[in-house]
Write a protein that holds these residues in place. Structure first.
Motif, PDB file in Angstrom:
ATOM      1  N   ALA A   1     -10.970   5.241 -48.030  1.00  0.00           N
ATOM      2  CA  ALA A   1     -11.611   6.554 -47.881  1.00  0.00           C
ATOM      3  C   ALA A   1     -11.706   6.976 -46.410  1.00  0.00           C
ATOM      4  O   ALA A   1     -11.993   8.138 -46.117  1.00  0.00           O
ATOM      5  CB  ALA A   1     -12.999   6.530 -48.510  1.00  0.00           C
ATOM      6  N   GLY A   2     -11.497   6.030 -45.490  1.00  0.00           N
ATOM      7  CA  GLY A   2     -11.581   6.372 -44.071  1.00  0.00           C
ATOM      8  C   GLY A   2     -13.005   6.664 -43.620  1.00  0.00           C
ATOM      9  O   GLY A   2     -13.225   7.398 -42.663  1.00  0.00           O
ATOM     10  N   ALA A   3     -13.984   6.059 -44.326  1.00  0.00           N
ATOM     11  CA  ALA A   3     -15.382   6.332 -43.985  1.00  0.00           C
ATOM     12  C   ALA A   3     -15.783   5.613 -42.706  1.00  0.00           C
ATOM     13  O   ALA A   3     -15.313   4.515 -42.432  1.00  0.00           O
ATOM     14  CB  ALA A   3     -16.285   5.861 -45.130  1.00  0.00           C
ATOM     15  N   CYS A   4     -16.642   6.239 -41.909  1.00  0.00           N
ATOM     16  CA  CYS A   4     -17.186   5.529 -40.755  1.00  0.00           C
ATOM     17  C   CYS A   4     -18.704   5.627 -40.740  1.00  0.00           C
ATOM     18  O   CYS A   4     -19.364   5.199 -39.816  1.00  0.00           O
ATOM     19  CB  CYS A   4     -16.570   6.028 -39.453  1.00  0.00           C
ATOM     20  SG  CYS A   4     -16.704   7.782 -39.241  1.00  0.00           S
ATOM     21  N   ASP A   5     -19.253   6.188 -41.820  1.00  0.00           N
ATOM     22  CA  ASP A   5     -20.691   6.416 -41.877  1.00  0.00           C
ATOM     23  C   ASP A   5     -21.217   5.757 -43.159  1.00  0.00           C
ATOM     24  O   ASP A   5     -20.763   6.059 -44.263  1.00  0.00           O
ATOM     25  CB  ASP A   5     -20.878   7.948 -41.880  1.00  0.00           C
ATOM     26  CG  ASP A   5     -22.286   8.336 -42.273  1.00  0.00           C
ATOM     27  OD1 ASP A   5     -23.177   7.472 -42.165  1.00  0.00           O
ATOM     28  OD2 ASP A   5     -22.464   9.494 -42.689  1.00  0.00           O
ATOM     29  N   PHE A   6     -22.156   4.820 -42.994  1.00  0.00           N
ATOM     30  CA  PHE A   6     -22.620   4.049 -44.155  1.00  0.00           C
ATOM     31  C   PHE A   6     -23.407   4.903 -45.159  1.00  0.00           C
ATOM     32  O   PHE A   6     -23.443   4.593 -46.337  1.00  0.00           O
ATOM     33  CB  PHE A   6     -23.460   2.851 -43.701  1.00  0.00           C
ATOM     34  CG  PHE A   6     -22.675   1.890 -42.833  1.00  0.00           C
ATOM     35  CD1 PHE A   6     -21.597   1.194 -43.349  1.00  0.00           C
ATOM     36  CD2 PHE A   6     -23.003   1.704 -41.488  1.00  0.00           C
ATOM     37  CE1 PHE A   6     -20.862   0.315 -42.556  1.00  0.00           C
ATOM     38  CE2 PHE A   6     -22.276   0.838 -40.688  1.00  0.00           C
ATOM     39  CZ  PHE A   6     -21.201   0.145 -41.217  1.00  0.00           C
TER      40      PHE A   6
ATOM     41  N   GLN B   1      -5.796  14.374 -43.230  1.00  0.00           N
ATOM     42  CA  GLN B   1      -6.587  15.581 -42.974  1.00  0.00           C
ATOM     43  C   GLN B   1      -5.678  16.748 -42.590  1.00  0.00           C
ATOM     44  O   GLN B   1      -5.846  17.861 -43.076  1.00  0.00           O
ATOM     45  CB  GLN B   1      -7.538  15.323 -41.815  1.00  0.00           C
ATOM     46  CG  GLN B   1      -8.976  15.443 -42.228  1.00  0.00           C
ATOM     47  CD  GLN B   1      -9.910  15.131 -41.083  1.00  0.00           C
ATOM     48  OE1 GLN B   1      -9.478  15.006 -39.937  1.00  0.00           O
ATOM     49  NE2 GLN B   1     -11.170  15.001 -41.396  1.00  0.00           N
ATOM     50  N   HIS B   2      -4.699  16.448 -41.731  1.00  0.00           N
ATOM     51  CA  HIS B   2      -3.820  17.518 -41.252  1.00  0.00           C
ATOM     52  C   HIS B   2      -2.977  18.132 -42.345  1.00  0.00           C
ATOM     53  O   HIS B   2      -2.671  19.304 -42.304  1.00  0.00           O
ATOM     54  CB  HIS B   2      -2.905  16.991 -40.133  1.00  0.00           C
ATOM     55  CG  HIS B   2      -3.476  17.252 -38.788  1.00  0.00           C
ATOM     56  ND1 HIS B   2      -4.443  16.443 -38.235  1.00  0.00           N
ATOM     57  CD2 HIS B   2      -3.241  18.235 -37.894  1.00  0.00           C
ATOM     58  CE1 HIS B   2      -4.774  16.914 -37.058  1.00  0.00           C
ATOM     59  NE2 HIS B   2      -4.065  18.000 -36.824  1.00  0.00           N
ATOM     60  N   ILE B   3      -2.526  17.293 -43.294  1.00  0.00           N
ATOM     61  CA  ILE B   3      -1.667  17.882 -44.317  1.00  0.00           C
ATOM     62  C   ILE B   3      -2.413  18.059 -45.643  1.00  0.00           C
ATOM     63  O   ILE B   3      -1.794  18.299 -46.681  1.00  0.00           O
ATOM     64  CB  ILE B   3      -0.346  17.091 -44.507  1.00  0.00           C
ATOM     65  CG1 ILE B   3      -0.632  15.637 -44.842  1.00  0.00           C
ATOM     66  CG2 ILE B   3       0.537  17.178 -43.292  1.00  0.00           C
ATOM     67  CD1 ILE B   3       0.651  14.850 -45.138  1.00  0.00           C
ATOM     68  N   HIS B   4      -3.732  17.946 -45.570  1.00  0.00           N
ATOM     69  CA  HIS B   4      -4.599  18.213 -46.728  1.00  0.00           C
ATOM     70  C   HIS B   4      -4.170  17.437 -47.960  1.00  0.00           C
ATOM     71  O   HIS B   4      -3.846  18.008 -48.989  1.00  0.00           O
ATOM     72  CB  HIS B   4      -4.613  19.713 -47.057  1.00  0.00           C
ATOM     73  CG  HIS B   4      -4.979  20.549 -45.887  1.00  0.00           C
ATOM     74  ND1 HIS B   4      -6.235  20.562 -45.345  1.00  0.00           N
ATOM     75  CD2 HIS B   4      -4.238  21.382 -45.118  1.00  0.00           C
ATOM     76  CE1 HIS B   4      -6.264  21.362 -44.302  1.00  0.00           C
ATOM     77  NE2 HIS B   4      -5.061  21.868 -44.131  1.00  0.00           N
ATOM     78  N   THR B   5      -4.138  16.109 -47.811  1.00  0.00           N
ATOM     79  CA  THR B   5      -3.808  15.295 -48.979  1.00  0.00           C
ATOM     80  C   THR B   5      -4.755  14.107 -49.051  1.00  0.00           C
ATOM     81  O   THR B   5      -5.329  13.696 -48.032  1.00  0.00           O
ATOM     82  CB  THR B   5      -2.356  14.785 -48.937  1.00  0.00           C
ATOM     83  OG1 THR B   5      -2.117  14.006 -50.100  1.00  0.00           O
ATOM     84  CG2 THR B   5      -2.074  13.915 -47.721  1.00  0.00           C
ATOM     85  N   ARG B   6      -4.923  13.566 -50.265  1.00  0.00           N
ATOM     86  CA  ARG B   6      -5.668  12.318 -50.408  1.00  0.00           C
ATOM     87  C   ARG B   6      -4.698  11.167 -50.633  1.00  0.00           C
ATOM     88  O   ARG B   6      -5.095  10.022 -50.756  1.00  0.00           O
ATOM     89  CB  ARG B   6      -6.617  12.414 -51.591  1.00  0.00           C
ATOM     90  CG  ARG B   6      -7.794  13.299 -51.291  1.00  0.00           C
ATOM     91  CD  ARG B   6      -8.560  13.605 -52.561  1.00  0.00           C
ATOM     92  NE  ARG B   6      -9.733  14.362 -52.231  1.00  0.00           N
ATOM     93  CZ  ARG B   6     -10.975  13.985 -52.526  1.00  0.00           C
ATOM     94  NH1 ARG B   6     -11.195  12.881 -53.164  1.00  0.00           N
ATOM     95  NH2 ARG B   6     -11.998  14.747 -52.182  1.00  0.00           N
TER      96      ARG B   6
ATOM     97  N   TRP C   1      -5.774   2.948 -39.245  1.00  0.00           N
ATOM     98  CA  TRP C   1      -6.932   3.650 -39.829  1.00  0.00           C
ATOM     99  C   TRP C   1      -6.994   5.093 -39.305  1.00  0.00           C
ATOM    100  O   TRP C   1      -7.087   6.041 -40.085  1.00  0.00           O
ATOM    101  CB  TRP C   1      -8.196   2.860 -39.451  1.00  0.00           C
ATOM    102  CG  TRP C   1      -9.480   3.329 -40.041  1.00  0.00           C
ATOM    103  CD1 TRP C   1      -9.986   2.980 -41.262  1.00  0.00           C
ATOM    104  CD2 TRP C   1     -10.443   4.195 -39.434  1.00  0.00           C
ATOM    105  NE1 TRP C   1     -11.209   3.584 -41.449  1.00  0.00           N
ATOM    106  CE2 TRP C   1     -11.513   4.329 -40.349  1.00  0.00           C
ATOM    107  CE3 TRP C   1     -10.519   4.875 -38.218  1.00  0.00           C
ATOM    108  CZ2 TRP C   1     -12.636   5.112 -40.089  1.00  0.00           C
ATOM    109  CZ3 TRP C   1     -11.627   5.646 -37.948  1.00  0.00           C
ATOM    110  CH2 TRP C   1     -12.672   5.772 -38.876  1.00  0.00           C
ATOM    111  N   CYS C   2      -6.908   5.238 -37.992  1.00  0.00           N
ATOM    112  CA  CYS C   2      -6.997   6.581 -37.386  1.00  0.00           C
ATOM    113  C   CYS C   2      -5.799   7.442 -37.803  1.00  0.00           C
ATOM    114  O   CYS C   2      -5.971   8.599 -38.192  1.00  0.00           O
ATOM    115  CB  CYS C   2      -6.997   6.517 -35.858  1.00  0.00           C
ATOM    116  SG  CYS C   2      -8.513   5.870 -35.184  1.00  0.00           S
ATOM    117  N   ALA C   3      -4.605   6.875 -37.688  1.00  0.00           N
ATOM    118  CA  ALA C   3      -3.400   7.669 -37.960  1.00  0.00           C
ATOM    119  C   ALA C   3      -3.370   8.119 -39.418  1.00  0.00           C
ATOM    120  O   ALA C   3      -3.141   9.291 -39.722  1.00  0.00           O
ATOM    121  CB  ALA C   3      -2.149   6.867 -37.613  1.00  0.00           C
ATOM    122  N   GLU C   4      -3.635   7.195 -40.339  1.00  0.00           N
ATOM    123  CA  GLU C   4      -3.563   7.524 -41.762  1.00  0.00           C
ATOM    124  C   GLU C   4      -4.552   8.637 -42.119  1.00  0.00           C
ATOM    125  O   GLU C   4      -4.188   9.620 -42.766  1.00  0.00           O
ATOM    126  CB  GLU C   4      -3.858   6.262 -42.596  1.00  0.00           C
ATOM    127  CG  GLU C   4      -3.949   6.474 -44.102  1.00  0.00           C
ATOM    128  CD  GLU C   4      -2.631   6.848 -44.770  1.00  0.00           C
ATOM    129  OE1 GLU C   4      -1.562   6.377 -44.326  1.00  0.00           O
ATOM    130  OE2 GLU C   4      -2.666   7.626 -45.754  1.00  0.00           O
TER     131      GLU C   4
END
Ligand code: SAH
Ligand code: SF4
Length: 371
Positions: free
Chosen positions: A37-42, A147-152, A139-142
């Motif tokens: 999910a790329g979360a950084c906030d618990f 986000q840039h290409i609006h996909t999950r 992690w950052c690149a993915e």
């Protein structure tokens, strides 16, 4: 100091969670939040108990290095520059192709191996990257790309450890990072879609074969020891005969795989017909039946301090056809991202001297924005 969860593969994360009194499946959930999910906030990890989240908040963090810059090339290549502290920066490059998205990841700030034709080698060595700094590039690149290409959906399908540094000189930090890349609860890349490229650190090639036999690429660049030692000082320690035996040993752990030999084409240095014939003889002398290796000819990317020139396109093609005609599968690498200095061997062009300038510039920009 908080524990950076990007330093952990799933085993290590489970061990850490156990110290907080949490079961393994909680670690798996946390691992998925971080990497899938790329979360950084618990706080957002709503399926974890509040008490667990509170413990994590006080003791742990998900902390990638800061991004100094993000540049896009006309051909779709993207390059990130990360600040890893003390004036050092590392680079990560994304290469988009029709059927895949490849991320080129760095393993060290600079490189101690000193290869003659490589900008990283010319710039010297600062330090090994930590597991978290290797993992954070992916992690950052993915998550940035999604986000840039609006996909999950997953964007990065392949990882190559071909950025700055010699990955097998940083084996301890590399191994957990590879495990994160392969883990189905994280990036789920198959073994063959993760490539470690090495100048030939033999003992660690053996270790990698045993521990995590991902795809192996070996920087060869010469058909004999005299020339290879001139181009790559490491050859004095681990000469060609030993290197090739280590490649064959590696394949025992990864049957049906190939070793890819990278060969940077240098005008008048290693690119003559006689060099191609010597290369064919060298491979045949291994006496291994069947096709066990591939050649990837890399057009040399020149940089100011190198005093070397790249071979002409015609020369590269002639060299490739000698190898191909002898039954060695050979491809010529396309150079990508040239307009943003993202091509092979140019990455370190930004380390140290230029990095310091860039860092100063970046800091000034931040201050200007704040003013
Ligand atoms: N240290 C590892 C991985 C990083 S270098 C290794 O040497 O394999 C990644 C690839 O880029 C290597 O094959 C390397 O030989 C090649 N390379 C280095 N400098 C280059 C240059 N100036 N032009 C083209 N390829 C280069
Ligand atoms: Fe280091 Fe690889 Fe460059 Fe050699 S080619 S100096 S091992 S990064």
């Amino acid at each position: 100091m908080k524990v950076n969860l990007l330093d952990f593969d799933l085993e290590n994360l489970a061990a850490y969670c156990q110290t907080l009194g949490e079961k393994r499946f909680r670690a798996t959930q946390l691992f998925r939040w971080i990497h899938q999910a790329g979360a950084c906030d618990f706080d957002g990890m709503t399926d974890l108990a509040k008490s667990f989240r509170d413990k994590l908040k006080t003791q742990a963090c998900i902390c990638p290095p800061n991004v100094i810059s993000r540049k896009s090339s006309a051909d779709g290549t993207i390059k990130w520059l990360f600040d890893v502290g003390n004036g050092d920066a590392i680079e990560t490059v994304f290469i988009a192709e029709a059927d895949r998205g490849t991320l080129c990841v760095s393993s060290q700030a600079g490189c101690p191996m000193g290869c003659l034709f490589c900008a990283t080698g010319h710039q010297g060595f600062s330090r090994n990257l930590k597991t978290s700094e290797i993992v954070a590039q992916l992690w950052c690149a993915e998550h940035d790309l999604r986000q840039h290409i609006h996909t999950r959906e997953r964007v990065i399908t392949n990882v190559v450890m071909m950025g700055m540094g010699e990955p097998l000189q940083n084996y301890r930090e590399l191994l957990p990072a590879l495990r994160v890349m392969l883990d189905d609860h994280a990036y789920g890349l198959s073994r063959r879609r993760v490539t470690v490229s090495t100048s030939g650190v033999l003992p660690k090639m053996d270790a990698l074969g045993r521990d995590c036999p991902v795809a192996l690429a070996v920087s060869l660049h010469a058909p004999n020891d005299t020339l290879r030692s001139h181009l790559m000082p490491l050859n004095l320690k681990y000469p060609l005969a030993d290197l090739l035996s280590a490649c064959l040993r590696y394949l025992e752990h990864a049957p049906r795989d190939f070793v890819t030999f990278e060969y940077c084409m240098l005008d008048g240095v290693n690119d003559q017909d006689k060099d191609a014939h010597e290369l064919v003889a060298l491979i045949r002398a291994q006496g291994h039946p069947g096709a066990w290796c591939k050649f990837n000819l890399i057009p040399f990317n020149s940089f100011a301090a190198s005093n070397l020139r790249g071979s002409s396109v015609e020369r590269i093609k002639a060299f490739a056809s000698i190898l191909n005609n002898a039954g060695l599968i050979t491809t010529i690498r396309k150079t990508r991202g040239g307009d943003i200095s993202a091509a092979c061997g140019l990455l370190a062009g930004d380390v140290q001297d230029r990095t310091r300038v860039k860092l100063r510039m970046a800091r000034r920009q931040v201050l200007d924005q704040e003013a």
